[in-house]
Design a protein around this motif. Structure first.
Motif, PDB file in Angstrom:
ATOM      1  N   ASN A   1      22.961  75.665  74.714  1.00 37.27           N
ATOM      2  CA  ASN A   1      21.502  75.705  74.521  1.00 37.27           C
ATOM      3  C   ASN A   1      21.155  76.492  73.261  1.00 37.27           C
ATOM      4  OD1 ASN A   1      20.731  74.205  76.680  1.00 37.27           O
ATOM      5  ND2 ASN A   1      20.027  75.916  77.955  1.00 37.27           N
TER       6      ASN A   1
ATOM      7  N   ASP B   1      20.125  83.965  69.952  1.00 33.43           N
ATOM      8  CA  ASP B   1      20.069  82.907  68.920  1.00 33.43           C
ATOM      9  C   ASP B   1      18.869  83.155  68.015  1.00 33.43           C
ATOM     10  OD1 ASP B   1      17.650  81.380  69.785  1.00 33.43           O
ATOM     11  OD2 ASP B   1      18.854  80.889  71.573  1.00 33.43           O
TER      12      ASP B   1
ATOM     13  N   TYR C   1      12.861  70.809  84.110  1.00 35.44           N
ATOM     14  CA  TYR C   1      11.821  71.340  83.217  1.00 35.44           C
ATOM     15  C   TYR C   1      12.325  71.313  81.785  1.00 35.44           C
ATOM     16  CZ  TYR C   1       8.497  74.204  80.801  1.00 35.44           C
ATOM     17  OH  TYR C   1       7.574  74.633  79.890  1.00 35.44           O
ATOM     18  N   ARG C   2      11.508  70.794  80.889  1.00 32.31           N
ATOM     19  CA  ARG C   2      11.817  70.813  79.454  1.00 32.31           C
ATOM     20  C   ARG C   2      10.535  71.138  78.712  1.00 32.31           C
ATOM     21  NH1 ARG C   2      15.072  66.867  76.438  1.00 32.31           N
ATOM     22  NH2 ARG C   2      15.992  68.804  75.716  1.00 32.31           N
TER      23      ARG C   2
ATOM     24  N   PHE D   1      19.560  85.501  76.191  1.00 33.76           N
ATOM     25  CA  PHE D   1      19.855  85.344  77.624  1.00 33.76           C
ATOM     26  C   PHE D   1      20.887  86.406  77.976  1.00 33.76           C
ATOM     27  CE2 PHE D   1      17.960  81.349  79.155  1.00 33.76           C
ATOM     28  CZ  PHE D   1      17.448  80.847  77.961  1.00 33.76           C
TER      29      PHE D   1
ATOM     30  N   TYR E   1      18.983  74.704  70.416  1.00 32.74           N
ATOM     31  CA  TYR E   1      17.595  75.077  70.090  1.00 32.74           C
ATOM     32  C   TYR E   1      17.496  75.993  68.863  1.00 32.74           C
ATOM     33  CZ  TYR E   1      16.823  72.778  74.494  1.00 32.74           C
ATOM     34  OH  TYR E   1      16.803  71.825  75.477  1.00 32.74           O
TER      35      TYR E   1
ATOM     36  N   ASN F   1      18.455  67.234  79.642  1.00 29.90           N
ATOM     37  CA  ASN F   1      17.843  66.673  80.860  1.00 29.90           C
ATOM     38  C   ASN F   1      17.166  67.722  81.745  1.00 29.90           C
ATOM     39  OD1 ASN F   1      20.023  67.917  82.199  1.00 29.90           O
ATOM     40  ND2 ASN F   1      21.282  66.087  81.879  1.00 29.90           N
TER      41      ASN F   1
HETATM   42  P1  ADP Z   1      17.960  71.089  78.626  1.00 33.19           P
HETATM   43  O1  ADP Z   1      18.502  72.004  77.578  1.00 33.19           O
HETATM   44  O2  ADP Z   1      18.879  70.001  78.949  1.00 33.19           O
HETATM   45  O3  ADP Z   1      16.579  70.631  78.324  1.00 33.19           O
HETATM   46  P2  ADP Z   1      18.048  73.408  80.303  1.00 33.19           P
HETATM   47  O4  ADP Z   1      17.844  73.530  81.754  1.00 33.19           O
HETATM   48  O5  ADP Z   1      19.310  73.882  79.741  1.00 33.19           O
HETATM   49  O6  ADP Z   1      17.802  71.900  79.983  1.00 33.19           O
HETATM   50  O7  ADP Z   1      16.860  74.172  79.598  1.00 33.19           O
HETATM   51  C1  ADP Z   1      15.548  73.991  80.038  1.00 33.19           C
HETATM   52  C2  ADP Z   1      14.555  74.252  78.925  1.00 33.19           C
HETATM   53  O8  ADP Z   1      14.577  75.641  78.549  1.00 33.19           O
HETATM   54  C3  ADP Z   1      14.890  73.554  77.643  1.00 33.19           C
HETATM   55  O9  ADP Z   1      14.414  72.218  77.639  1.00 33.19           O
HETATM   56  C4  ADP Z   1      14.163  74.402  76.641  1.00 33.19           C
HETATM   57  O10 ADP Z   1      12.795  74.085  76.606  1.00 33.19           O
HETATM   58  C5  ADP Z   1      14.321  75.803  77.186  1.00 33.19           C
HETATM   59  N1  ADP Z   1      15.459  76.522  76.569  1.00 33.19           N
HETATM   60  C6  ADP Z   1      16.665  76.780  77.142  1.00 33.19           C
HETATM   61  N2  ADP Z   1      17.459  77.512  76.314  1.00 33.19           N
HETATM   62  C7  ADP Z   1      16.712  77.760  75.218  1.00 33.19           C
HETATM   63  C8  ADP Z   1      16.954  78.490  74.009  1.00 33.19           C
HETATM   64  N3  ADP Z   1      18.112  79.097  73.769  1.00 33.19           N
HETATM   65  N4  ADP Z   1      15.957  78.531  73.106  1.00 33.19           N
HETATM   66  C9  ADP Z   1      14.784  77.919  73.338  1.00 33.19           C
HETATM   67  N5  ADP Z   1      14.480  77.223  74.450  1.00 33.19           N
HETATM   68  C10 ADP Z   1      15.441  77.133  75.377  1.00 33.19           C
END
Ligand code: ADP
Length: 448
Positions: free
Chosen positions: A340, A368, A386-387, A427, A344, A397
């Protein structure tokens, strides 16, 4: 019913006891009367005897019989049923102070031998007991009826108190069975019924939530499946046309392939999450080197990072660090979080994996320099599917962090997120050091 049976039994014994008592009282009254008659015989001479005794019989409403060898005179009406026989009275004359009693269901009779001025008399007196007994039975029946009436009223009131709340609950439960999760029961009180009602309402709230989650899940799943399926079927149709240039054919085939890959990842993630959420999910806990594990994961993610010119830094304390956890599941946690962080973060950014020791605990921080998240986004990221809108441009997803949070929860570890929009996110996973590495560390510190 129980009240009625007990009342009848009590009545039966009471009547029997009353019978004995009234007979006993009657005998002593009759004895007094016979003594009085004997006194009268002694007081008045033989000439006045008849008139005095018949006056006494009328005024006292008593029947009696005077008997000896010369007299057998009855005053009033002596009932045959309880009258003493000639032979009995004759026998009594031979005994001084001889006594005899008799009774039928309604009559009592008493006879006694008296010696008056040298002559023996048997004086028998009789009394009708019917009135006394029937008075008792009547009052007993009346009080029984009152008891029955009062008992029935009390029973109706009590049953209204107990039965009504239960029948309300039955009605509400039937509504719940039909699928009406909005049903609630109200009860004013602080007793066990109110606890039952509260529990029912909590259950209905919980079922409503579960139903909502289920519906949301189905709609999310179908939505997540629909997008790649539409792409696959659309581009497959275009590929059917024969005069398609080669480069376009290749392009469309690779779109189909990447969407199939997306579907495959989605179903794998869903399966993994379902397994993790199962009630009997077991962890394979053992002690392993955390640093080795993180090195391995960073290596596998390096290729993706390089494609975006992202550098992955690894900051770790000196020496070995051991943790007790399910190694393969924790590997999934680090893969998802580092992946992630890379996903991102814009090109040329930096992802830092930092391991810090806090007494008996270890923290792994994944920083990050990416797009970051608002407070609102942070509050939803662990929910399934959730996205954030900003992240929709990137493939995913919305299941990765749900899997992470479930694995962390199963271990009893902690995960925290801090983030600043357009600046980056951190995180932090907090877990305990294994006992062995904590004790080793203490020994090393002492030596130093
Ligand atoms: P996915 O990455 O497949 O969308 P995740 O469950 O891993 O699903 O993450 C959920 C949501 O959290 C992401 O769609 C994004 O909006 C947010 N997210 C997760 N990690 C990060 C990150 N390192 N920086 C910014 N947003 C993040």
């Amino acid at each position: 019913m129980t009240i009625l049976v007990s009342f009848l039994l009590a009545g039966f014994f009471a009547i029997r006891r009353t019978d004995d008592n009234t007979n006993q009282i009657a005998y002593s009254e009759l004895e007094r009367a016979s003594k009085h008659i004997a006194d009268l015989i002694e007081l008045v001479g033989p000439n006045d005897q008849k008139s005095v005794l018949s006056d006494y019989s009328q005024s006292s409403e008593m029947s009696f019989n005077i008997y000896n060898e010369n007299i057998d005179k009855t005053y009033g009406h002596m009932n045959k049923k309880s009258r003493f026989s000639e032979a009995e009275k004759k026998a009594m004359l031979t005994v001084i102070n001889g006594k005899k009693t008799t009774n039928t269901s309604s009559l009592v009779a008493y006879a006694k031998t008296y010696e008056i001025e040298g002559i023996r008399y048997v004086i028998s007196v009789q009394r009708d007991n019917t009135l006394k007994k029937s008075t008792f039975v009547t009052s007993y029946i009346v009080s029984g009826l009152i008891l029955l009436l009062v008992g029935s009223v009390v029973f109706l009131i009590i049953s209204d108190f107990i039965v009504k709340p239960i029948s309300n609950l039955t009605k509400a439960t039937n509504e719940l069975i039909k699928g009406n999760y909005r049903v609630r029961v109200n009860y004013a009180g602080e007793d066990e019924i109110s606890k039952l009602y509260n529990a029912f309402n909590q259950m209905a709230i919980q079922l409503a939530k579960q139903e909502e989650t289920r519906q949301q899940f189905i709609s999310d799943v179908s939505h997540e499946f629909q997008t790649p399926l539409t792409a696959i079927s659309g581009f497959a149709n275009i590929l059917k046309s024969e005069n398609l240039p080669d480069d376009q054919r290749k392009k469309y085939a690779s779109i189909i392939s990447s969407n199939s890959q997306r579907l495959s990842t989605l179903s794998k993630n869903m399966l993994q999450l379902t397994l993790l959420e199962g009630e009997d999910t077991k962890l394979d806990i053992h002690e392993y080197s955390l640093i080795d594990q993180l090195n391995r994961v960073i290596e596998t993610q390096d290729y993706t990072a390089l494609s975006k010119d992202i550098e992955i830094e690894f900051i770790k304390p000196k020496g070995e660090i051991f943790v007790e956890a399910d190694e393969s599941r924790m590997e999934q946690v680090w893969i998802n979080l580092i992946n992630n962080a890379i996903k991102y973060t814009e090109e040329h950014g930096v992802v830092t994996v930092e391991v810090k020791r806090w007494g008996k605990d270890i923290s792994v921080l994944i920083h990050d320099t990416g797009i970051g998240m608002s407070e609102e986004t942070i509050s939803h990221i662990f929910e399934r599917f959730y996205r954030d809108d900003k992240s929709r441009a990137v493939e995913g997803n919305g299941l990765g962090l749900s899997i992470v949070s479930r694995i962390i929860a199963l271990h009893g570890f902690k995960i925290d997120v801090t983030s600043e929009e357009d600046a980056g996110s951190v995180f932090t996973v907090k877990m305990p050091l294994s006992t062995k590495s904590y004790v080793n560390k203490l020994i090393v510190n002492r030596k130093d």
